[in-house]
Design a protein around this motif. Structure first.
Motif, short mmCIF file in Angstrom:
data_model
loop_
_atom_site.label_atom_id
_atom_site.label_comp_id
_atom_site.label_asym_id
_atom_site.label_seq_id
_atom_site.Cartn_x
_atom_site.Cartn_y
_atom_site.Cartn_z
N GLU A 275 -27.24 36.25 23.62
CA GLU A 275 -27.41 37.80 23.45
C GLU A 275 -27.08 38.54 24.70
OE1 GLU A 275 -30.73 38.16 19.59
OE2 GLU A 275 -31.24 37.84 21.88
N LEU B 240 -33.03 43.65 29.21
CA LEU B 240 -32.58 42.35 28.83
C LEU B 240 -33.53 41.25 28.44
CD1 LEU B 240 -29.49 41.84 31.00
CD2 LEU B 240 -29.48 42.62 28.66
N LYS C 46 -34.29 38.65 25.41
CA LYS C 46 -33.29 38.35 24.71
C LYS C 46 -32.63 36.96 25.08
CE LYS C 46 -31.61 43.16 24.26
NZ LYS C 46 -32.10 43.28 23.04
N THR C 47 -32.11 36.16 24.24
CA THR C 47 -31.63 35.07 24.33
C THR C 47 -30.30 34.92 25.48
OG1 THR C 47 -29.86 34.78 22.50
CG2 THR C 47 -32.19 34.11 22.28
#
Length: 260
Positions: free
Chosen positions: A241, A234, A237-238
């Protein structure tokens, strides 16, 4: 979601320090060995991946990959020792141990080797007896630390975790022979990695926690290595997201766990 539904499980590789005494002959050397193995395993069992270091306190067992019963030298062989949970050591690994036969000739060849004090690199004689051990069907175990390489393709025998199916499986990153796939699947069965009662719910719990916190996740300790590996995927990622990924995976794969 790129490759997020598939999590690759690495081998545990130990970085032994120079001028530190490791071994099985004294409490000090055992303590040093335990510490370096806990770092290598990141505090998880090297076979079932459940947490064995909680709040800085280790509960794992020093475990001989090739059982020490065969030779006193195996008992003292540092590269032959990993760290695992008590259940894997005392129950799953020991099952059918009496059927794992290494010939007297192989043991004699191994014992003739001149072991160096505080050796931390697997020597040719150790690799030979390890290979002889693994030829037993009842020893189809991806021994740690360091892992096991296939006899046919010479590829490392590794696992993946399929998040959508909530199952461990042979890695699809390598081309394996039928015999090598059988070896990996025997390992999965031995340690009950996909057992209905034993399979981990920790990733399901992490997904739900992250959804509840709108895509934010904390550094709290979950009880399984799979969560830590998933979090690595992860990175970068934002929050939006991450939330979308966790919602999708939770709905598709882990609602069956009925995590409260």
């Amino acid at each position: 979601m790129d490759n997020l539904p598939i999590i690759d499980i690495p081998d545990f590789l130990v970085e032994y320090e120079e001028n530190v005494q490791y071994g099985y002959s004294s409490e000090k050397s055992k303590g040093n060995l335990r510490s370096v193995l806990e770092r290598a395993s990141r505090g998880y069992c090297m076979y079932c991946y459940r947490r064995i270091v909680i709040d800085g306190i280790g509960t794992g067992h020093l475990e001989h990959a090739v059982e020490k019963d065969y030779s006193l030298k195996l008992e003292q062989c540092t590269p032959n020792i990993g760290i695992v949970c008590s259940k894997c050591n005392l129950s799953y690994k020991k099952k059918e141990q009496q059927f794992r036969i290494i010939s007297d000739d192989e043991i004699r060849v191994f014992e003739k080797g001149n072991c160096k004090p505080n050796c931390t690199v697997p020597c040719s004689k150790y690799l030979r007896i390890k290979s002889a051990y693994l030829k037993n069907r009842t020893a189809h175990i991806i021994l740690q630390p360091g892992g096991v390489w296939g006899e046919d393709t010479k590829n490392p025998l590794r696992l993946q975790y399929d998040v959508l199916q909530s199952r461990f499986q042979p890695s699809n990153k390598y081309q394996y022979s039928e015999q090598e796939i059988e070896f990996i699947e025997d390992h999965i069965r031995r340690f009950r990695l996909n057992g209905e009662r034993e399979k981990t719910k920790q990733l399901a719990i992490f997904l739900k926690d992250t959804i509840d916190h709108q895509g934010y996740y904390t550094n709290m300790e979950y009880n399984h290595y799979i969560v830590e590996l998933f979090v690595k995927q992860l990175q970068g990622k934002t929050r939006e997201e991450i939330l979308k990924i966790c919602e999708s995976l939770y709905i598709k794969a882990v609602m069956k766990f009925q995590v409260e």
